[in-house]
Design a protein around this motif. Structure first.
Motif, short mmCIF file in Angstrom:
data_model
loop_
_atom_site.label_atom_id
_atom_site.label_comp_id
_atom_site.label_asym_id
_atom_site.label_seq_id
_atom_site.Cartn_x
_atom_site.Cartn_y
_atom_site.Cartn_z
N PHE A 182 0.84 -1.20 0.00
CA PHE A 182 0.00 0.00 0.00
C PHE A 182 0.88 1.26 0.00
CE2 PHE A 182 -2.18 3.40 2.31
CZ PHE A 182 -3.36 3.52 1.56
N LEU A 183 1.89 1.28 0.85
CA LEU A 183 2.79 2.43 0.92
C LEU A 183 3.65 2.55 -0.34
CD1 LEU A 183 3.96 2.29 4.65
CD2 LEU A 183 2.30 3.86 3.61
N PHE A 184 4.00 1.40 -0.93
CA PHE A 184 4.77 1.43 -2.18
C PHE A 184 4.04 2.22 -3.25
CE2 PHE A 184 6.03 -0.35 -6.29
CZ PHE A 184 7.42 -0.22 -6.22
N GLU A 185 2.74 2.04 -3.33
CA GLU A 185 1.93 2.74 -4.32
C GLU A 185 1.63 4.19 -3.92
OE1 GLU A 185 0.14 1.93 -7.55
OE2 GLU A 185 2.15 1.10 -7.36
N THR A 186 1.39 4.44 -2.66
CA THR A 186 0.92 5.76 -2.23
C THR A 186 2.03 6.66 -1.71
OG1 THR A 186 0.41 4.90 -0.02
CG2 THR A 186 -1.37 4.86 -1.65
N ALA A 187 3.29 6.27 -1.86
CA ALA A 187 4.42 7.06 -1.34
C ALA A 187 4.39 8.52 -1.78
CB ALA A 187 5.74 6.40 -1.72
N PRO A 188 4.11 8.84 -3.07
CA PRO A 188 4.09 10.26 -3.47
C PRO A 188 3.03 11.06 -2.71
CG PRO A 188 4.18 8.83 -5.40
CD PRO A 188 3.91 7.95 -4.23
N ILE A 189 1.88 10.45 -2.44
CA ILE A 189 0.82 11.15 -1.72
C ILE A 189 1.25 11.41 -0.28
CG2 ILE A 189 -1.55 10.99 -0.90
CD1 ILE A 189 -2.15 9.17 -3.27
N VAL A 190 1.83 10.38 0.35
CA VAL A 190 2.24 10.52 1.75
C VAL A 190 3.26 11.64 1.92
CG1 VAL A 190 3.39 9.36 3.67
CG2 VAL A 190 1.78 8.08 2.25
N VAL A 191 4.28 11.64 1.09
CA VAL A 191 5.33 12.66 1.19
C VAL A 191 4.78 14.04 0.86
CG1 VAL A 191 7.55 13.43 0.26
CG2 VAL A 191 7.18 11.00 0.77
N ASP A 192 3.91 14.11 -0.15
CA ASP A 192 3.35 15.40 -0.55
C ASP A 192 2.46 15.98 0.55
OD1 ASP A 192 2.86 17.48 -2.56
OD2 ASP A 192 0.81 16.70 -2.57
N LEU A 193 1.72 15.12 1.24
CA LEU A 193 0.84 15.59 2.30
C LEU A 193 1.61 16.01 3.55
CD1 LEU A 193 -2.11 13.02 2.13
CD2 LEU A 193 -2.18 15.42 1.49
N LEU A 194 2.70 15.32 3.83
CA LEU A 194 3.41 15.53 5.09
C LEU A 194 4.49 16.61 5.01
CD1 LEU A 194 3.86 11.84 6.34
CD2 LEU A 194 2.13 13.51 7.03
N TYR A 195 5.12 16.78 3.85
CA TYR A 195 6.30 17.65 3.78
C TYR A 195 6.16 18.71 2.70
CZ TYR A 195 8.16 13.80 6.52
OH TYR A 195 8.34 12.85 7.48
N ASP A 196 7.01 19.74 2.79
CA ASP A 196 7.01 20.77 1.77
C ASP A 196 7.87 20.34 0.59
OD1 ASP A 196 9.76 21.46 2.29
OD2 ASP A 196 9.09 22.61 4.04
N GLU A 197 8.00 21.24 -0.41
CA GLU A 197 8.65 20.87 -1.66
C GLU A 197 10.12 20.52 -1.51
OE1 GLU A 197 8.69 25.30 -1.08
OE2 GLU A 197 7.17 23.72 -1.05
N ARG A 198 10.77 20.96 -0.44
CA ARG A 198 12.19 20.63 -0.24
C ARG A 198 12.40 19.13 -0.07
NH1 ARG A 198 13.82 23.84 4.93
NH2 ARG A 198 11.72 23.09 5.51
N TYR A 199 11.35 18.41 0.37
CA TYR A 199 11.48 16.99 0.66
C TYR A 199 10.80 16.11 -0.40
CZ TYR A 199 12.90 18.77 5.20
OH TYR A 199 13.56 19.44 6.20
N ALA A 200 10.38 16.70 -1.53
CA ALA A 200 9.62 15.96 -2.54
C ALA A 200 10.39 14.76 -3.09
CB ALA A 200 9.23 16.90 -3.67
N LYS A 201 11.72 14.90 -3.21
CA LYS A 201 12.52 13.82 -3.79
C LYS A 201 12.60 12.59 -2.88
CE LYS A 201 15.43 16.78 -6.67
NZ LYS A 201 16.82 17.23 -6.96
N ALA A 202 12.11 12.72 -1.66
CA ALA A 202 12.13 11.57 -0.74
C ALA A 202 11.06 10.54 -1.10
CB ALA A 202 11.94 12.04 0.69
N ALA A 203 10.10 10.87 -1.98
CA ALA A 203 8.98 9.97 -2.27
C ALA A 203 9.44 8.65 -2.89
CB ALA A 203 7.98 10.67 -3.19
N ASP A 204 10.32 8.72 -3.90
CA ASP A 204 10.79 7.49 -4.54
C ASP A 204 11.55 6.61 -3.55
OD1 ASP A 204 9.67 8.15 -6.95
OD2 ASP A 204 11.49 9.03 -7.78
N VAL A 205 12.36 7.25 -2.70
CA VAL A 205 13.12 6.50 -1.70
C VAL A 205 12.17 5.83 -0.71
CG1 VAL A 205 14.91 6.65 0.07
CG2 VAL A 205 15.03 8.13 -1.95
N PHE A 206 11.16 6.58 -0.28
CA PHE A 206 10.18 6.04 0.66
C PHE A 206 9.43 4.85 0.07
CE2 PHE A 206 5.72 6.57 2.42
CZ PHE A 206 5.98 5.81 3.56
N ALA A 207 9.10 4.94 -1.22
CA ALA A 207 8.38 3.84 -1.87
C ALA A 207 9.17 2.54 -1.78
CB ALA A 207 8.10 4.19 -3.33
N TRP A 208 10.45 2.59 -2.12
CA TRP A 208 11.26 1.38 -2.07
C TRP A 208 11.53 0.92 -0.64
CZ3 TRP A 208 11.59 -1.74 -5.93
CH2 TRP A 208 11.47 -1.25 -7.24
#
Length: 450
Positions: free
Chosen positions: A319-345
């Motif tokens: 579930f988190l593998f698929e929704t990682a971009p949403i989670v990071v976008d909801l929780l953090y500002d644009e400085r942390y956007a690149k963390a989404a791909d890392v979080f997914a894996w």
């Protein structure tokens, strides 16, 4: 019905699990709330410095781990006065060793200066050695806690443990926020962490007011050594397996990239550590009690615990593998956007939780060696994969390498379960459909948000 039977019976286990899950849920809210607040007060590189410092603390703690908590849960001699005094003496000695080791590491970095590695390395940050020196106090404070704190897990007294851990988290967060108003630097994180440790030490002596005595007895010390020799090796290798990714990346990337990786890792750990608490606070005491009193029931009790935990992990990971971009976008500002791909894996690290439960089951039978072997294999594979994949695929490649190392231990675990007469293949397969449900649920949520 005796108190012990009630505590380790179905109702007692259910109560302990409910308390652990409730504490886990509240802990995640506090942890994520803390993370959200602090990421708005501090820059990403501050988290990189703190992540590397805490990885070193964890490393030294695991390298020197003698399994005192596990021994307190499984030993028949825990209530003996000399046994408790010996445990506390060994615990304090270990805390002093960690304290002095951190000072030596910090002193070595200061002596080497900035000429021994890449200029962007986190290790060469001028503040880093001083952060290490300050945080060296944390394990020393922890080592002074009375042995009654170890006994809480043996008694499966989850309610007290959960309340204390939540209180420590709240105190730590409040101190971090307060310190950040004065100094919006990494020192806010350091001050908050140390305040939480001081608070926990004070409360531990409110719960167990008798100050222990420094004393080493021959028989208890021999028991500690016999139990701890394999756990020391396993813990040292386990540290490298669990934290080696950040230690290795610290030599390859600047602080802000390590900070992004650390943020993604923190999100996964918020879930993983909660499940580890269930394993340590509920599963291990129950399995130990079963093996001591009715060893023939160990497979049945093991799978009663494994199936729901494994199903939850399969669902959550995909579930988190698929929704990682949403989670990071909801929780953090644009400085942390690149963390989404890392979080997914990195979310796929949750798939390794069932293997950890299996290793705990083997440990109750006296098989600590399997934990060491699994940690060695995981370390070699994950660090090798990170070294190869990072130059090609960046931080996402590093995350893939960490996941590969965590999953490679399953063949070892299944082999040892089979040899111990515990493995039931049909029950091992039961949780797998939850992964498909998690993946497609995440896909539907992702489409809905898009």
């Amino acid at each position: 019905m005796t108190e012990a039977h009630d505590r380790f019976g179905r109702r007692g286990v259910a109560r302990a699990a409910i308390w652990t899950l409730a504490g886990y849920a509240i802990s995640i809210v506090i942890r994520l709330g803390s993370n959200l607040v602090m990421t708005r007060l501090l820059a990403p590189e501050m988290f990189g410095l703190m992540a590397l410092s805490m990885a070193i603390i964890q490393g030294l703690a695991m390298i020197s781990d003698l399994g005192l908590q596990q021994l307190a849960v499984s030993s028949k001699n825990f209530e003996d006065r000399e046994f408790k005094q010996t445990l506390w003496t060994v615990q304090v000695a270990r805390g002093c060793v960690i304290f002095l080791s951190m000072l030596l590491v910090a002193g070595g970095l200061l002596a080497l200066g900035d000429s021994w590695g890449p200029s962007e390395s986190v290790y060469l940050d001028p503040v880093f050695p001083y952060v290490l020196m300050a945080l060296a106090v944390a394990p020393l404070l922890t080592s002074l806690e009375p042995t009654g704190m170890l006994g809480l897990a043996r008694q499966m007294n989850v309610r007290v443990t959960v309340k204390l851990e939540l209180a420590v988290q709240i105190v730590t967060l409040l101190c971090m926020i307060t310190a950040a108003q004065v100094t919006p630097t990494v020192w806010a994180l350091v001050i908050g962490t140390l305040c939480g440790n001081v608070f926990r030490l004070i409360v531990s002596y409110v719960l167990f007011p008798t100050w222990p005595k420094l004393h080493i007895a021959k028989a208890p010390f021999a028991e500690v050594f016999r139990f701890g020799k394999w756990l020391t090796i396993a813990s040292a290798l386990g540290f490298t397996a669990l934290s080696g990714d950040r230690l290795l990346l610290g030599t390859l990337v600047p602080a802000h990239l390590l900070g992004l990786y650390a943020i993604a890792h923190l999100l996964v750990m918020a879930i993983e550590q909660g499940l580890n608490k269930i394993i340590n606070a509920v599963a291990f005491p129950v399995l130990s009690n079963t093996f001591r009193n009715k060893p023939e029931d160990l497979p049945k009790v093991y799978y009663r615990l494994l199936v729901p935990i494994a199903a939850l992990m399969w669902f959550t990971a995909f579930f988190l593998f698929e929704t990682a971009p949403i989670v990071v976008d909801l929780l953090y500002d644009e400085r942390y956007a690149k963390a989404a791909d890392v979080f997914a894996w990195l979310s796929l690290l949750l798939l390794s939780i069932p293997a950890r439960l299996a290793l705990q089951a083997l440990m109750t039978t006296g098989d600590v060696k399997s934990t060491a072997i699994a940690a060695a294999v995981r370390t070699a594979v994950s660090l090798g994969a990170i070294w190869l994949l990072y130059p090609v695929m960046g931080l996402s490649g590093a995350a893939m390498g960490a996941v590969l190392g965590s999953l490679i231990v399953f063949p070892i675990v299944y082999k040892r379960l089979l040899e111990g007469g515990i493995l039931r293949l049909k029950l091992e397969l039961c949780p797998l459909p939850a992964g498909l449900v998690g993946y497609f649920t995440g896909w539907l949520v992702l489409r809905a948000f898009n």
